[in-house]
Design a protein around this motif. Sequence first.
Motif, PDB file in Angstrom:
ATOM      1  N   THR A  47       0.816  -1.216   0.000  1.00 44.79           N
ATOM      2  CA  THR A  47       0.000   0.000   0.000  1.00 44.79           C
ATOM      3  C   THR A  47       0.847   1.262   0.000  1.00 44.79           C
ATOM      4  N   LEU A  48       1.905   1.274   0.797  1.00 45.78           N
ATOM      5  CA  LEU A  48       2.721   2.496   0.903  1.00 45.78           C
ATOM      6  C   LEU A  48       3.831   2.545  -0.132  1.00 45.78           C
ATOM      7  N   GLN A  54      10.413   2.910  -1.560  1.00 45.27           N
ATOM      8  CA  GLN A  54      10.467   3.731  -0.332  1.00 45.27           C
ATOM      9  C   GLN A  54      11.927   4.014   0.039  1.00 45.27           C
ATOM     10  N   ASP A  72      10.148   4.547   6.400  1.00 44.49           N
ATOM     11  CA  ASP A  72       8.797   4.659   6.977  1.00 44.49           C
ATOM     12  C   ASP A  72       8.312   6.109   7.043  1.00 44.49           C
ATOM     13  N   ALA A  75       5.425   7.620   1.645  1.00 47.98           N
ATOM     14  CA  ALA A  75       4.272   6.902   1.082  1.00 47.98           C
ATOM     15  C   ALA A  75       4.228   7.179  -0.414  1.00 47.98           C
ATOM     16  N   THR A  77       2.307   7.380  -3.934  1.00 51.97           N
ATOM     17  CA  THR A  77       0.920   7.700  -4.306  1.00 51.97           C
ATOM     18  C   THR A  77       0.781   7.753  -5.827  1.00 51.97           C
ATOM     19  N   TRP A 227       4.525  10.964  -4.341  1.00 53.74           N
ATOM     20  CA  TRP A 227       4.807  10.511  -2.975  1.00 53.74           C
ATOM     21  C   TRP A 227       4.541  11.606  -1.948  1.00 53.74           C
ATOM     22  N   ILE A 235       2.509   8.891   7.994  1.00 54.06           N
ATOM     23  CA  ILE A 235       2.609   7.802   7.011  1.00 54.06           C
ATOM     24  C   ILE A 235       1.746   6.612   7.484  1.00 54.06           C
ATOM     25  N   ASP A 239      -1.211   4.947   5.364  1.00 53.35           N
ATOM     26  CA  ASP A 239      -1.299   3.515   5.073  1.00 53.35           C
ATOM     27  C   ASP A 239      -2.771   3.092   5.085  1.00 53.35           C
TER      28      ASP A 239
END
Length: 380
Positions: A47-48, A54, A72, A75, A77, A227, A235, A239
């Motif tokens: 999902t992220l 990342q 972490d 994210a 997108t 992102w 974050i 999620d």
Amino acid sequence: NQAGRRIRKGEDVINLSIGDPDLSTPPEIVDVAVDSLRRGRTHYAHTLGDPELQEALARTYSRELGRTIAPDQVAVTAGAQNALFAALLCLIDQGDEVIVPEPTYVTYEAVIGTTGATQVPVSLRPENHFHLDPAELAAAVTPKTRAIVINTPHNPTGAVMTRAVLEEVAKIAQAHDLWVVVDEVYSSLTYEGDHFFIASLPGMAERCVIVSSLSKSYAMTGWRLGWVVGPPDLIGHLDNLLGCMLYGSPPFVQDAAIHALENATQRVSEMREIYRRRRDFVCGRLAAMPLIAYHRPEGGMFAMIDVRATGMSGQDFALALLRDEGLALLPGEGFGPSAAGHVRLSLVSKDADLAAGCDRLQRFLEGLSKGRGAAGPNAA
Ligand code: PMP
């Protein structure tokens, strides 16, 4: 819109109103995506974002911000638009106020409206070449203010926020405990020195949220890869939200994104040089035209032209220019009242179209200026 209809009918219209790079995605990035598709990277993704992407973004931003960004804090997108929407849905609520310098990129108001919050505009004045006056920003803060949304380099004005102004914004945000959401989709397109990241300032790690994408920097608008970079708690909320609204970006697009960020940064500088050359060409031409003033873009893909001396609104000017010369520019009024009497010209067209567009604009202005006789506004 009118220009689009006329172009579809095959009419001779030059369209300098768009915001989509004319340049193609670099072929080696396309190759990575095609390869990845062939290798079966066609399943659901995290999902992220895939951990590798990342990590690539975390490495990129650690370098840019001069502090460690962990995976972490990232994210992935579907473009910066999705990043902005998702981040603001997490950050603001019904009844909050969000300060946004105006003119603004056109989707902000609707995004903020969706959250139930109110957009509070702060005027970017043409006499200041659309640069933010931090004192006006400070004056707009109320007990309901929850966030400031800024965009640098700026669409539609081409203004770049200086380090000094960003430091003032950071101070205001810290003094009133506000979020700063910074839209940096044009960060690679700065023409006078490097982009300054407000997130790199002390005390901003916990309140600054970056939204950005590959759209403009790599000519990848249609890939929909963007992102959010922000504090880990945010974050975590993203999620949940992205799990409901996106369910992960396509893995083959993410593979291409990793390649872009890690192996194709040279392409970004090449594109910047193309836009810089176009900017210089267009500004040279505008400088020689009667009845207008222009704001030399410091970054981004657009030049704002001040047509107030013609006595027309940006809207009337754009309509008459399209009717008489077949040249489409965007009226400034659509971006906010402070851009009234301006039109936006985009630099994302082939050199030949930019040159022909400038010819048409010049002819139109010379016609207007002759109609006025020697005592036109420029004579004053
Ligand atoms: N912010 C600004 C200021 C933009 O100009 C654009 C695109 N025109 C976006 C966000 C959205 O970009 P993306 O393709 O990354 O969604």
